[in-house]
Each structure stands twice: as structure tokens, then as C-alpha cells.
Design a protein around this motif. Sequence first.
Motif, PDB file in Angstrom:
ATOM      1  N   CYS A   1     -17.530  64.920  32.107  1.00 32.02           N
ATOM      2  CA  CYS A   1     -18.592  65.209  31.130  1.00 32.02           C
ATOM      3  C   CYS A   1     -18.934  66.697  31.103  1.00 32.02           C
ATOM      4  O   CYS A   1     -19.187  67.266  30.033  1.00 32.02           O
TER       5      CYS A   1
ATOM      6  N   TYR B   1     -18.957  70.730  38.498  1.00 24.08           N
ATOM      7  CA  TYR B   1     -19.809  69.596  38.163  1.00 24.08           C
ATOM      8  C   TYR B   1     -21.139  69.736  38.898  1.00 24.08           C
ATOM      9  O   TYR B   1     -22.161  70.035  38.290  1.00 24.08           O
TER      10      TYR B   1
ATOM     11  N   CYS C   1     -23.959  69.890  32.394  1.00 22.39           N
ATOM     12  CA  CYS C   1     -24.680  68.927  31.545  1.00 22.39           C
ATOM     13  C   CYS C   1     -26.185  69.114  31.688  1.00 22.39           C
ATOM     14  O   CYS C   1     -26.918  69.155  30.692  1.00 22.39           O
TER      15      CYS C   1
ATOM     16  N   GLU D   1     -26.307  68.136  38.609  1.00 18.95           N
ATOM     17  CA  GLU D   1     -25.187  68.049  37.660  1.00 18.95           C
ATOM     18  C   GLU D   1     -25.307  69.238  36.709  1.00 18.95           C
ATOM     19  O   GLU D   1     -26.066  69.205  35.738  1.00 18.95           O
TER      20      GLU D   1
HETATM   21 ZN   LIG Z   1     -21.731  66.351  33.414  1.00 19.85          ZN
END
Ligand SMILES: [Zn+2]
Length: 606
Positions: free
Chosen positions: A406, A387, A340, A337
Motif C-alpha cells: 500500500c 513501510y 500511507c 505506517e
Molecule cells: Zn501503507
Amino acid sequence: MISRRDFLQRASLFTAGLSASGSLSRILAASEIPAPLNEFGYGDVAVTSELHRRQLEETHALLLSLSDDSLLKPFRQMAGQSAPGQELGGWYQYIPDYDWHTFDAGFAPAATFGQWVSALARAYAITGDRTTRDKILRLNRLYAQTISGDFYSIKNRFPAYCYDKLVCGLIDSHSLAGDPDAYRILEQTTDTAIPHLPGKAIEHDHSWRPGTDESYTWDESYTMPENLFLAYQRGAGERYRALGIQYLDHDYFDPLSEGRNNLAGRHAYSHVNALSSAMQAYLTLGEIRYFNTARNAFDLLQEQSFATGGWGPDETLRAPNSGDVASSLTGTHHSFETPCGAYAHFKLTRYLLRVTRDPRYGDSMERMMYNTVLGAKPIQPDGRSFYYSDYNFQGKKVYSDHRWPCCSGTLPQVATDYGINTYLRDHSGVFVNLYIPSSVRWTQEGAEVSLTQKGAYPFDSLVKFAVTPSRPLEFALNFRIPAWAQGASISVNGKPVTDPVSPGSFARLRRQWKANDQIELELPLKSRLESVDARNRETVALMAGPLVLFAITEKPPAVTSRQLLSAKKVGEQNWQAETATGPMKMLPFTALADQPYSTYLRVQTL
Ligand SMILES: [Zn+2]
């Protein structure tokens, strides 16, 4: 400010303590905590590297382009207010009868708002752009009118996650954009949110709200202390220190502080992010067990990392020696990921580097930067975002199916932080951690100093620096020599430095500097192979310096380790290896577009 003598005493106490025992449990008095390296201000560093600057400019422009009404819409809707303007859509949108099985539009309404305000505040501190500050102040005031318990109610699967990000946005608005109302709005936010939060750190997959489905167990209250302690340190009030302590995740931290590996099965990004809370607990409370938690967890994370620096296939941390990381090369395309994970990794390694001055944390940050997030596809105006990095033998760089996920919250924060990751300082001078074309300014004993670096590293081995103090002055410049950089050398004004330049250390040049002194750093980018794990030694990634070279191929060809290690650089960012079936192109992640590629290759002989 502490004196140099105090500092040295604390530093030696700290070092002695660490060498005496791997897991100290004593509590240091605040005066005993060795001073970590200081960060520079966002405005002190100017990044000129095209790759890094472009990511900042693109994310900054995108955030400025989002309509205030669209950004406020889910807050207004959830508070039962009138909510004009267009939906952003994707995860950002509020849909009352959202079906969580879709993981799609409506998954996490307004969850990225706080991160976007934070990124705008950091971008303002870098650029001084008035439009950016105006937008921050406007958004914070409009948001303040929507503050409502309804936002943290059953309508929201991620109340702690959203609160954590809002705290971050508001403390950055206060300290970086000078929003005079930010702490008042933070107080209102905290008063409203806290009654709806679980009261302590609740781990992923644990239910704490009655009558809810599985999707309500994915909130991340265990990541909150970092921003709460930062709020306390930046003067928002004592309550934030107490709240930080209240949300420390002892189930997770305590075994790690003693070196016991409990990472397996945990959600990857949020648990690496939570280690920054451990570091802030150490820096705020002086309890060395929290430092041990983060240091030990980093080491355990390294054991299960890909050559790129990424970790957590399918967003899950793995058991040691399980073979899970190797089997993910055929089992998933969701290998890491990226925005993030990289954001969490940069924060963690920056804390560890500041506290220990150990350059291996800088090595890790650099590897993660070039091989993952610096090559992320840019966020599109419709919310399409990068992502997952894909380390499958049949890999591709693709956009996520989800809009405004996110990772669209963290990428803008990553892009603003390259400058503060590049240089750190102490009373005696500056530490150069990353080799990114850039310049930094500071005041040393009353003199103004500027340091500029140039070059095409890591695509070329030479990094050039010019240092200019406003008057001749003695201070130290420290250069990170990566552990892989055998044969590294430094010259000053054309003369080789005679002290040994050791890989895995900071090379310290303390001398009297004068205007326009020139420093040249040579970091030989020798090729090497890194196995995916000890059980699969023949499954290797080719590395050149900090770069993984990705094989451009639909079906990995038969190749020997000797052929890979003999890969030739045939262009600025372009390598070529011979294989049984002809030449094979190899590219760094930043130069990959839409071609099929393989991160790892199975070599025939080692
Ligand atoms: Zn993320």
C-alpha cells in the motif's frame, strides 16, 4: 467567487458558532459555509528543496518506468483476458490460490494502480511533461478495456479500496491531465463496481461477504466518500454526491462529532484517512457535525502521537492513557505506517487548516513531514518499499518484506503534494504554511505576483523571501509561526517588523509590496524534550524546532535531560550530546541511513 463582505459575514458566523459551543449540530446552508482557504494549482508552485524534489523525481521516474502490460496484468487476468508481459510481483500480483496468511505476493492485486495514475496526473500538472500525460491517457484506455465485475468479485479482497483509488486516479486524470475520457471511464467503473460493494460503510473486521475468510474483512469502504464528493465537486455527476453520503461511516463519525473517543482498536491509517471523508462531507453538505468529527478526532489523535507526529503502533489506534504508546517502544518495530499515514495526515491537516486558519494544523503537518515521510527510503524498481517507521529503543530504517505494498501507492502522491501543502490563499493574499525552498505565482487584483523562499530551515533558523508584484500593490502575506518558536522575528527590507510575532499564530504582513521586497523570518530552533506520555515523563525525545533528533546508538546510554538539551550542532545536519559514556551522535530522520538508533531515551533527571 464570493465577495469580501459575504466572506467576512460567513467567517464571523462560523467563528461565533464555534466559540459558542464545542459541538454544533446545525446544518449550514451552502451560502453560510465560511470559505476555506484555497489551494494553489499543482503547477503554481515550484519546489526547489533538494530533499523534496528528489522524492518527487524518484517516484515520478519509477512510475514512468513501469510497463503498461505489467500494470494492466492483474486487471486482465481477473477479467479472464489474455495478459501478456511480466508480473510486477509482490502485493500487486494476482494469484488465484493466494494464501492470505502469508500477507505476501498476491495480497492486493492492482490496488495501487489508481494511486499511481493520480500521482502521474499530479506530476504532469507540476512538470507539464508530455510523456507523463501520454502514459496517463494510455493507461486509462487500456484499463477501460478490462473493466469487469470479476475484478470486484470474490477474487478481490479489497473491492472498495481499489474502487476508491481508481476514482482518485480518474478524477485527477480529468482535472489535472485533461483526459477527455476520464469521466466516461469513471462511469463504467462505478456502474461495474457498485453492485459488488457492501452498500454502506463496513468497518474493518466486519464480514459482509458470505463464505469468506478473515482477510475479506479488511476492505475500507469507509474511506470512499472523500473521492466521491471530489468527483461530484469536479463535475462528474450528482450520483457521486449521493454515493458519498451513502458511504459515510456514522458508527465511527457520530461519537467523535460529540467529542467521544472511539479510536481505540481501530485500524490506524484507514481511519485517519476516513477523516478526510468527514471533511469533504462538511465542505460538500455543509453539516458542521462532520467538521466537528474531524477536528475532535485530530485532537484525540494528537494525544496518542509520537514526537515525530506518527501514530498507531502495529497499525492500531490506542485507548487514551493506556500506556500502549510507551510500551510499543519495546514491544514492536512497526511503530508508524509511514507513507500511507503521512498521506492521510497531510490531507486531514490541510483540510483543517483551510477551514480554521489555525496554524497548529500546519505545525502538525510540518512535524510529520520532516520526521517521517521525507526520510522514507526510496521505492526500488523491484517494489521494495519503506513501510514502517521504527521507534523501538533498538530501531532501524529498513525496507518492508513486502514488495509493492500500500505504501508504494501513497509515497508518489505524498511527493507530488509538497507544493500544494506549502502555500494556501484567500482573496486578500497568501498564507505560507511550510518553509521549503520554493516559489509560487499568482494573480492578485490583476497583477502577477511571485514569492520565492530560500534557506536551510529546519537545519538553520533563517528563512528568506523575495516578493515581486508586477506593479506596486497592497495585499497580505501570512507566515505560520510555529507554537514552539519563542522569540521569532520578521524583518522587511532589513527593518524589523514592530508588531508582535506570536508563536502559534499566522504573522500577517499587509502592506504595499513592490518588486523584489525582501522578507526575513527568524524561527529560533531551541531544543526541548517531549515525553512519550504523561506516565513516562522520563522517556523523552529531543527536539530542535520541528525536528526529532534520533540518538545513534545500539544501546541507549545513561544521559541526563541537561546533557540532551545541551546537544550541539556539529555539522549541517548533525548534532552531538555528551553522555556518561562519551559523546553520542544525533541525526534527523532525513539524515538517518542504516545505523541503529533510538527515537526516545530514558533520562535520569528531568
Ligand atoms: Zn501503507
